[in-house]
Enzyme design. Structure first.
Site, PDB file in Angstrom:
ATOM      1  N   CYS A  46      -7.061   6.275  -3.766  1.00 47.95           N
ATOM      2  CA  CYS A  46      -7.958   7.405  -3.478  1.00 47.95           C
ATOM      3  C   CYS A  46      -9.227   6.877  -2.825  1.00 47.95           C
ATOM      4  CB  CYS A  46      -8.308   8.165  -4.756  1.00 47.95           C
ATOM      5  SG  CYS A  46      -6.896   8.855  -5.607  1.00 47.95           S
ATOM      6  N   CYS A  60       1.617   3.599 -12.173  1.00 50.06           N
ATOM      7  CA  CYS A  60       0.286   3.941 -12.706  1.00 50.06           C
ATOM      8  C   CYS A  60       0.215   5.461 -12.779  1.00 50.06           C
ATOM      9  CB  CYS A  60      -0.809   3.372 -11.808  1.00 50.06           C
ATOM     10  SG  CYS A  60      -0.635   1.605 -11.442  1.00 50.06           S
ATOM     11  N   ASP A 107       1.573   3.900 -17.715  1.00 50.18           N
ATOM     12  CA  ASP A 107       0.147   3.701 -17.492  1.00 50.18           C
ATOM     13  C   ASP A 107      -0.381   2.806 -18.605  1.00 50.18           C
ATOM     14  OD1 ASP A 107      -2.071   5.184 -15.603  1.00 50.18           O
ATOM     15  OD2 ASP A 107      -2.929   4.447 -17.495  1.00 50.18           O
ATOM     16  N   ASP A 135       1.310  -2.962 -19.422  1.00 50.47           N
ATOM     17  CA  ASP A 135       0.519  -3.484 -18.317  1.00 50.47           C
ATOM     18  C   ASP A 135       1.423  -3.535 -17.092  1.00 50.47           C
ATOM     19  OD1 ASP A 135      -0.895  -4.999 -16.435  1.00 50.47           O
ATOM     20  OD2 ASP A 135      -1.810  -6.285 -17.952  1.00 50.47           O
ATOM     21  N   GLY A 136       1.134  -2.688 -16.096  1.00 53.98           N
ATOM     22  CA  GLY A 136       2.012  -2.579 -14.938  1.00 53.98           C
ATOM     23  C   GLY A 136       2.187  -3.881 -14.186  1.00 53.98           C
ATOM     24  N   ASP A 169       0.446   3.869  -7.294  1.00 59.18           N
ATOM     25  CA  ASP A 169      -0.805   4.588  -7.020  1.00 59.18           C
ATOM     26  C   ASP A 169      -1.885   3.938  -7.876  1.00 59.18           C
ATOM     27  OD1 ASP A 169      -2.206   6.913  -5.791  1.00 59.18           O
ATOM     28  OD2 ASP A 169      -2.472   7.468  -7.888  1.00 59.18           O
ATOM     29  N   LYS A 174       1.125  13.301 -10.065  1.00 64.06           N
ATOM     30  CA  LYS A 174       2.172  12.784  -9.188  1.00 64.06           C
ATOM     31  C   LYS A 174       3.506  12.703  -9.911  1.00 64.06           C
ATOM     32  CE  LYS A 174      -1.031  10.200  -6.245  1.00 64.06           C
ATOM     33  NZ  LYS A 174      -2.257  10.526  -7.009  1.00 64.06           N
TER      34      LYS A 174
END
Length: 311
Positions: A299, A172, A195, A226-227, A244, A178
């Protein structure tokens, strides 16, 4: 409906955090709450593809400190102090052999510390110093000299512990901080940056074009898949995978109305976040070679989005 005052999404977020994090963090929550509501302080990730030593010197003249090397030095001093203390206990136990064996060094091992990738340098101003970094400037080749980001965002990359010639997947990746930090290690044999959002992927391309020379960019494969399906696309391929995931992004949720996930129209999306996170984590695991490593990060302070997803 037309006359009832609309409750801002930021207030809804703070009300939710007060209720949930108050129970989760107990007496620590008031100080955490204050820090979430304070103005964000950025770190300056030094771009190793620019004149990194000169940039570091300029930042040090501003009284900024490389928090990564500082943390490594503190960890080393702590290890040395603990080793000296345990050596002293070992001598005491030899002088008094009848004492409990709990003092033996073998039974009080040194704490394991996470590996730190020393190639990454990120400067922050000391606590209490509210100086702001000026915008990055291009060098003679047009490469920007540092990238401003939340310094905590580097922690997942440090935990990833990229080794020479590793195949790395940033599942992502957008907006790209990152991904850029992973490249700063100088170790990647291949980097896949993905992503699902095409607009956010465009931002990722912009960052790579602004900070990374063309010959290095060629080893980065940027995709917008699509991850959740990555395990089926390239299963068992990567040595290191960073997952992430999308989350409530707590600081943004209490500070910004724009794109706030606590907007009432996004309540279903917010409720489904842990399921999405779980699916992405499973896909990241399936994409990893046997013996490889996966780092899962958010996060958010929410246990539903962190510990419970991993469990």
């Amino acid at each position: 409906a037309a006359t009832t005052p609309r409750v801002p999404s930021t207030r809804l977020a703070l009300q939710s955090f007060d209720m949930n994090y108050g129970l989760q963090l107990k007496e620590a929550w008031p100080s955490v709450r204050v820090s979430l509501l304070c103005e964000q302080k950025y770190g300056a990730l030094v771009n190793s593809f620019a004149d990194a030593d000169r940039v570091a010197q300029e930042l040090e003249l501003l009284n900024a400190v490389d928090f990564i090397s500082e943390a490594a030095q503190k960890a080393q001093r702590l290890q040395q102090d603990l080793a000296a203390e345990q050596a002293g206990r070992g001598s005491a136990s030899r002088e008094a052999p009848g004492e409990r064996q709990a003092v033996k060094q073998a039974e009080t091992p040194l704490p394991l510390s996470a590996p730190i990738t020393s190639n990454i340098r990120c400067y922050t101003f000391p606590r209490g110093d509210i100086t702001r970094f000026r915008p990055a400037r291009p060098d003679t080749l047009g490469i920007l000299n540092y990238y401003l980001m939340d310094a905590a965002s580097l922690l997942p990359v440090l935990a990833l512990n990229v080794q020479p010639d590793d195949f790395v997947l940033d599942l992502c990746a957008a907006p790209g901080g990152k991904t850029l930090a992973i490249l700063q290690t100088g170790f990647c044999g291949h980097l896949a940056a993905n992503d699902v959002s095409i607009s956010r992927t465009k931002r990722l391309h912009q960052i790579l074009n602004s900070y990374v020379p063309k010959q290095i960019r060629e080893m980065v494969c940027v995709t917008s898949w699509d991850g959740r399906n990555w395990g089926e696309l390239e299963g068992g391929t990567f040595h290191k995978v960073l997952v992430d995931v999308p989350c409530t992004t707590d600081r943004h949720s209490v500070m910004e109305e724009d794109n706030n996930i606590f907007n009432r129209r996004r309540s279903k999306e917010r409720q489904m976040l842990p399921m999405l996170q779980l699916q992405l984590l499973v896909a990241g695991i399936l994409a990893t070679k046997p013996g490889g490593e996966v780092v899962y990060s958010t996060c958010s302070l929410s246990q539903l989005q962190n510990e419970y997803v991993v469990e």
